[in-house]
Motif scaffolding. Sequence first.
Motif, short mmCIF file in Angstrom:
data_model
loop_
_atom_site.label_atom_id
_atom_site.label_comp_id
_atom_site.label_asym_id
_atom_site.label_seq_id
_atom_site.Cartn_x
_atom_site.Cartn_y
_atom_site.Cartn_z
N GLY A 110 30.18 -18.89 -4.64
CA GLY A 110 31.45 -18.54 -5.26
C GLY A 110 32.61 -18.56 -4.31
N SER A 111 33.78 -18.31 -4.84
CA SER A 111 35.07 -18.28 -4.15
C SER A 111 35.52 -19.68 -3.75
CB SER A 111 35.03 -17.36 -2.93
OG SER A 111 34.76 -16.04 -3.36
N LYS A 112 36.73 -19.72 -3.22
CA LYS A 112 37.34 -21.02 -2.91
C LYS A 112 36.57 -21.73 -1.78
CE LYS A 112 41.88 -20.15 -4.69
NZ LYS A 112 42.73 -18.99 -4.46
N GLY A 138 32.73 -21.76 -5.40
CA GLY A 138 32.64 -21.45 -6.84
C GLY A 138 33.46 -22.37 -7.71
N TYR A 139 33.92 -23.49 -7.17
CA TYR A 139 34.74 -24.40 -7.98
C TYR A 139 33.98 -25.71 -8.18
CZ TYR A 139 38.19 -20.81 -7.58
OH TYR A 139 38.83 -19.60 -7.68
N ALA A 163 29.97 -14.95 -7.03
CA ALA A 163 31.37 -14.52 -7.03
C ALA A 163 32.22 -15.55 -7.76
CB ALA A 163 31.85 -14.35 -5.59
N LEU A 164 32.16 -15.52 -9.09
CA LEU A 164 32.93 -16.50 -9.88
C LEU A 164 33.97 -15.81 -10.75
CD1 LEU A 164 29.91 -18.69 -11.15
CD2 LEU A 164 31.38 -19.16 -9.19
N GLY A 165 34.13 -14.48 -10.60
CA GLY A 165 35.02 -13.72 -11.48
C GLY A 165 34.34 -13.47 -12.82
N LYS A 168 32.77 -15.29 -16.06
CA LYS A 168 32.08 -16.53 -15.64
C LYS A 168 30.80 -16.22 -14.86
CE LYS A 168 33.58 -20.98 -13.91
NZ LYS A 168 34.64 -21.71 -13.23
N GLY A 190 32.28 -10.46 -7.99
CA GLY A 190 33.74 -10.61 -8.12
C GLY A 190 34.38 -11.16 -6.86
N GLY A 191 35.36 -10.42 -6.33
CA GLY A 191 36.11 -10.91 -5.17
C GLY A 191 35.51 -10.51 -3.83
N ASP A 194 35.60 -12.89 -0.76
CA ASP A 194 36.95 -12.98 -0.17
C ASP A 194 37.16 -11.85 0.84
OD1 ASP A 194 37.77 -15.16 -1.76
OD2 ASP A 194 38.17 -13.83 -3.44
N ARG A 217 46.00 -1.83 -4.43
CA ARG A 217 45.93 -3.25 -4.76
C ARG A 217 47.18 -3.68 -5.54
NH1 ARG A 217 39.98 -4.73 -6.84
NH2 ARG A 217 40.49 -6.83 -6.19
N ARG A 224 49.34 -8.14 -10.21
CA ARG A 224 48.12 -7.59 -10.85
C ARG A 224 48.47 -6.69 -12.03
NH1 ARG A 224 43.28 -8.13 -7.88
NH2 ARG A 224 42.26 -6.64 -9.23
N ARG A 227 47.00 -7.54 -15.33
CA ARG A 227 45.56 -7.24 -15.41
C ARG A 227 45.36 -5.74 -15.56
NH1 ARG A 227 42.20 -10.50 -10.87
NH2 ARG A 227 40.57 -9.17 -11.68
N1 UDP Z 1 36.25 -17.81 -8.61
C1 UDP Z 1 35.40 -18.89 -8.43
N2 UDP Z 1 35.35 -19.86 -9.39
C2 UDP Z 1 36.12 -19.80 -10.51
C3 UDP Z 1 36.97 -18.67 -10.70
C4 UDP Z 1 37.00 -17.70 -9.72
O1 UDP Z 1 34.69 -18.97 -7.44
O2 UDP Z 1 36.03 -20.72 -11.34
C5 UDP Z 1 36.28 -16.78 -7.57
C6 UDP Z 1 37.64 -16.49 -6.96
O3 UDP Z 1 37.93 -17.44 -5.95
C7 UDP Z 1 37.42 -15.08 -6.43
C8 UDP Z 1 36.42 -14.48 -7.42
O4 UDP Z 1 35.88 -15.57 -8.14
O5 UDP Z 1 36.83 -15.14 -5.15
C9 UDP Z 1 37.00 -13.51 -8.44
O6 UDP Z 1 37.83 -12.65 -7.86
P1 UDP Z 1 38.55 -11.49 -8.69
O7 UDP Z 1 39.55 -10.92 -7.77
O8 UDP Z 1 38.99 -11.97 -10.03
O9 UDP Z 1 37.35 -10.50 -8.91
P2 UDP Z 1 37.36 -8.93 -9.10
O10 UDP Z 1 36.73 -8.41 -7.86
O11 UDP Z 1 38.78 -8.49 -9.32
O12 UDP Z 1 36.50 -8.79 -10.31
#
Ligand code: UDP
Length: 246
Positions: A110-112, A138-139, A163-165, A168, A190-191, A194, A217, A224, A227
């Motif tokens: 996941g993540s960028k 995650g893309y 970690a895809l949010g 997803k 989640g994040g 990151d 945050r 935010r 959200r």
């Molecule tokens: N993300 C990803 N692929 C996607 C959409 C999101 O990898 O198609 C990642 C995004 O880069 C981030 C994480 O998913 O690292 C979601 O973070 P967010 O802050 O939304 O999560 P939270 O901790 O707030 O639930």
Amino acid sequence: MQEKIEVLGVPFDNVTMNEAATRVSQFVASPEVHTVFTPNPEIIMLAKKNEKLFAILKKASLVVPDGIGVVIASKIRKGGILKERVAGYDLVQNTMKQAAGKGYKYYFLGSKPGVAKEAAKQMAITYPGIQIVGTHDGYFKPEETFDIIEDINKSKANILLVALGAPKQEIWIDENKHLLKHVKVLIGVGGSLDVMAGVAKRAPLLFQKTGLEWFYRLMKQPTRITRMMVLPQFLIEVMLNKEEKK
Ligand code: UDP
């Protein structure tokens, strides 16, 4: 049987952080595959509208409250108060502290691009001896999922952080968990990658301990607010559903 406390229909396991970490270590040692989710108020509100997400949370192996709002909600409603907030990031860190001697093998998905790799590098510095056996960003396109599953299987990872949010990551976990050969526990984080990579920062401990991490945050990232508007709506819903039973 673990005590469950429902918040707007989502069943939370009433565990402390230590108890949650123990459960994860039991999952790794067991023969079946397990799922762990850490919903916050935003995800609970999403689950109210998204039947698929709601069903996935209901059948999960472990559901813990990532957000002080969920603990407050359990105090408003009748039928049991959640012991404490168990943030996904902290839960993962707790498992990593004991990872070296226990044969845990992590895969970060996941993540960028570049973030999961950097997170692995940082965690290897923080927890010497930890085994992070693979990473993938995650893309990716749906048709690439097969290759990712193969890579995870080849790596022999037994803990997969996804970690895809939301929603997803919850849906990906549900659809693919049976295809994994060695993974015993999948955690929607989640994040968190990151934060591990240093791309995002957790709030200072004072904010975390006083239940004001959301406020920190918001100050850091005012966008935010849209959200976060879901939080008052969430608490109103909980008050209207006060009589909710276990
Ligand atoms: N993300 C990803 N692929 C996607 C959409 C999101 O990898 O198609 C990642 C995004 O880069 C981030 C994480 O998913 O690292 C979601 O973070 P967010 O802050 O939304 O999560 P939270 O901790 O707030 O639930």
